[in-house]
Motif scaffolding. Structure first.
Motif, PDB file in Angstrom:
ATOM      1  N   THR A 228       0.819  -1.216   0.000  1.00  0.00           N
ATOM      2  CA  THR A 228       0.000   0.000   0.000  1.00  0.00           C
ATOM      3  C   THR A 228       0.849   1.259   0.000  1.00  0.00           C
ATOM      4  O   THR A 228       0.554   2.213  -0.729  1.00  0.00           O
ATOM      5  CB  THR A 228      -0.961   0.029   1.201  1.00  0.00           C
ATOM      6  OG1 THR A 228      -0.209  -0.038   2.425  1.00  0.00           O
ATOM      7  CG2 THR A 228      -1.932  -1.137   1.155  1.00  0.00           C
ATOM      8  N   TYR A 260      -2.386  -5.701   0.835  1.00  0.00           N
ATOM      9  CA  TYR A 260      -3.767  -6.171   0.756  1.00  0.00           C
ATOM     10  C   TYR A 260      -4.018  -6.842  -0.580  1.00  0.00           C
ATOM     11  O   TYR A 260      -3.277  -6.666  -1.551  1.00  0.00           O
ATOM     12  CB  TYR A 260      -4.762  -5.035   0.971  1.00  0.00           C
ATOM     13  CG  TYR A 260      -5.024  -4.149  -0.234  1.00  0.00           C
ATOM     14  CD1 TYR A 260      -6.203  -4.255  -0.964  1.00  0.00           C
ATOM     15  CD2 TYR A 260      -4.082  -3.199  -0.641  1.00  0.00           C
ATOM     16  CE1 TYR A 260      -6.444  -3.430  -2.064  1.00  0.00           C
ATOM     17  CE2 TYR A 260      -4.324  -2.374  -1.722  1.00  0.00           C
ATOM     18  CZ  TYR A 260      -5.500  -2.494  -2.435  1.00  0.00           C
ATOM     19  OH  TYR A 260      -5.738  -1.686  -3.524  1.00  0.00           O
ATOM     20  N   ALA A 267      -6.817   0.923  -1.431  1.00  0.00           N
ATOM     21  CA  ALA A 267      -5.993   1.745  -0.537  1.00  0.00           C
ATOM     22  C   ALA A 267      -5.993   3.171  -1.078  1.00  0.00           C
ATOM     23  O   ALA A 267      -5.672   3.403  -2.241  1.00  0.00           O
ATOM     24  CB  ALA A 267      -4.578   1.199  -0.469  1.00  0.00           C
ATOM     25  N   SER A 270      -1.580   6.329   2.396  1.00  0.00           N
ATOM     26  CA  SER A 270      -0.644   5.584   3.226  1.00  0.00           C
ATOM     27  C   SER A 270       0.509   6.492   3.627  1.00  0.00           C
ATOM     28  O   SER A 270       1.071   7.203   2.792  1.00  0.00           O
ATOM     29  CB  SER A 270      -0.124   4.350   2.494  1.00  0.00           C
ATOM     30  OG  SER A 270       0.617   3.517   3.363  1.00  0.00           O
ATOM     31  N   THR A 299      -2.322   2.940   6.759  1.00  0.00           N
ATOM     32  CA  THR A 299      -2.989   2.967   5.459  1.00  0.00           C
ATOM     33  C   THR A 299      -4.495   3.074   5.648  1.00  0.00           C
ATOM     34  O   THR A 299      -5.064   2.360   6.482  1.00  0.00           O
ATOM     35  CB  THR A 299      -2.670   1.706   4.641  1.00  0.00           C
ATOM     36  OG1 THR A 299      -1.249   1.650   4.388  1.00  0.00           O
ATOM     37  CG2 THR A 299      -3.417   1.688   3.322  1.00  0.00           C
ATOM     38  N   PHE A 301      -8.129   2.508   3.926  1.00  0.00           N
ATOM     39  CA  PHE A 301      -8.764   1.708   2.893  1.00  0.00           C
ATOM     40  C   PHE A 301     -10.203   2.193   2.675  1.00  0.00           C
ATOM     41  O   PHE A 301     -10.847   2.698   3.606  1.00  0.00           O
ATOM     42  CB  PHE A 301      -8.806   0.234   3.289  1.00  0.00           C
ATOM     43  CG  PHE A 301      -7.480  -0.443   3.322  1.00  0.00           C
ATOM     44  CD1 PHE A 301      -6.967  -1.068   2.183  1.00  0.00           C
ATOM     45  CD2 PHE A 301      -6.721  -0.489   4.483  1.00  0.00           C
ATOM     46  CE1 PHE A 301      -5.734  -1.701   2.205  1.00  0.00           C
ATOM     47  CE2 PHE A 301      -5.491  -1.118   4.516  1.00  0.00           C
ATOM     48  CZ  PHE A 301      -4.995  -1.725   3.372  1.00  0.00           C
TER      49      PHE A 301
END
Length: 305
Positions: A228, A260, A267, A270, A299, A301
């Motif tokens: 990410t 991920y 994402a 980050s 991060t 999401f």
């Protein structure tokens, strides 16, 4: 009157369906170093830092008895990555997961010291979270100075405990990665390795003109896992994302990660944070003594439709 009441109930139900939960959540991966006990009031400082970050889920490394107190103080659900029945304040246990949201099923492995997980239910979506630690050996403060070619560095990388650990947990990672289209997977922690994404063509000036596709991170990418931080900050020169450094040495590396895999997740932001052990971390408007030798990565999401 009955018709009016029925209409009122129907409107309430419609409104409930049209009021979704939050669509974004924040994940923090942090090695807190010996339970954050290496400086005075270290746990309290770790709690203060987590408050400033305000993550929804924390993937913690070197928990070592401190996790339950930290989670309870902050109001998180707490999962210790250890065999069921292990005391939650057991000082021998490395990994843990904290969540503001409800837990689902346990995800146990044969190697809980360096990989385990827990399902978290977020906005009616189950997500599998994994906390991870890999051994640091083989390690060099500056691998580009070892006098090896790229091929020789890759062979050297596979001579130590890190490579052996990766081989043991690969079947678990492959299994859950293969299911990530239906149940999203987020994997993070302290990999104790540089990234192949930081040693590419665009950064060879930093590494004695070497381009090294480091196995420990490349194997994750080959399974479809997305780094990410580097995906959202693609230039390793302007955004090195350093999470490991030692005073007085050339020893800067990004070794802490959040990955991920899922078409249901994206994402969107980050960041990485770093301070030397015992120095001051400036975060938001606060200055907090730093209780770890590792930086951390955060991060955000977004659930996709």
């Amino acid at each position: 009157m009955i018709r009016i009441c029925s209409l009122f109930v129907l409107l309430l139900l419609v409104n409930c369906k049209e009021t979704p939960g939050p669509s974004t959540f924040k994940v923090m991966a942090w090695n807190i170093l010996h339970g954050a006990n290496d400086i005075p009031n270290g746990r309290e400082h770790a709690i203060a830092i987590i408050k400033e970050v305000n993550p929804d889920v924390i993937l913690m490394v070197e928990t070592y008895g401190s996790g339950k107190q930290i989670a309870d103080t902050l109001g998180y659900n707490f999962h210790l990555i250890a065999p069921e029945g292990t005391a939650l304040d057991d000082k021998r246990i490395n990994l843990s997961i904290m969540s503001k949201y409800p837990f689902g099923k346990r995800i146990d492995t044969k190697y809980p010291f360096y990989l385990g997980g827990r399902e978290v239910v977020f906005n009616n979506q189950t997500i599998r979270f994994f906390s991870n630690w890999f051994h640091y050996l083989p390690w060099s403060d500056a691998p580009e100075t070892l006098g090896m070619t790229s091929e020789e560095l890759l062979a050297w990388e596979q001579t130590g405990s890190k490579y052996e650990m990766i081989q043991k947990v690969l079947p678990y990672l492959k299994k859950y990665a293969s299911q990530a289209d239906s149940i999203p997977m987020i994997f993070g922690g302290d990999l104790n390795t540089p990234s192949h994404l930081d040693w590419g063509e665009n950064a060879k000036s930093l590494h004695n003109d070497l381009i090294v596709p480091w196995y420990a991170t490349k194997v994750l990418e080959d399974m479809g896992l997305v780094d990410t931080y580097r995906t959202l900050n693609p230039d390793p020169i302007s955004h090195p994302g350093i999470t490991w450094d030692t005073k007085g040495k050339k020893d800067e590396h990004r070794i802490d990660y959040i990955y991920y895999k899922s078409p249901k997740l994206k994402a969107v932001q980050s960041q990485s944070y770093k301070a030397f052990l015992g120095d001051t971390l400036r975060i938001n408007t606060n200055k907090i003594p730093y209780p770890s030798d590792h930086g951390f990565v955060v991060t955000t999401f977004q659930l996709t439709k």
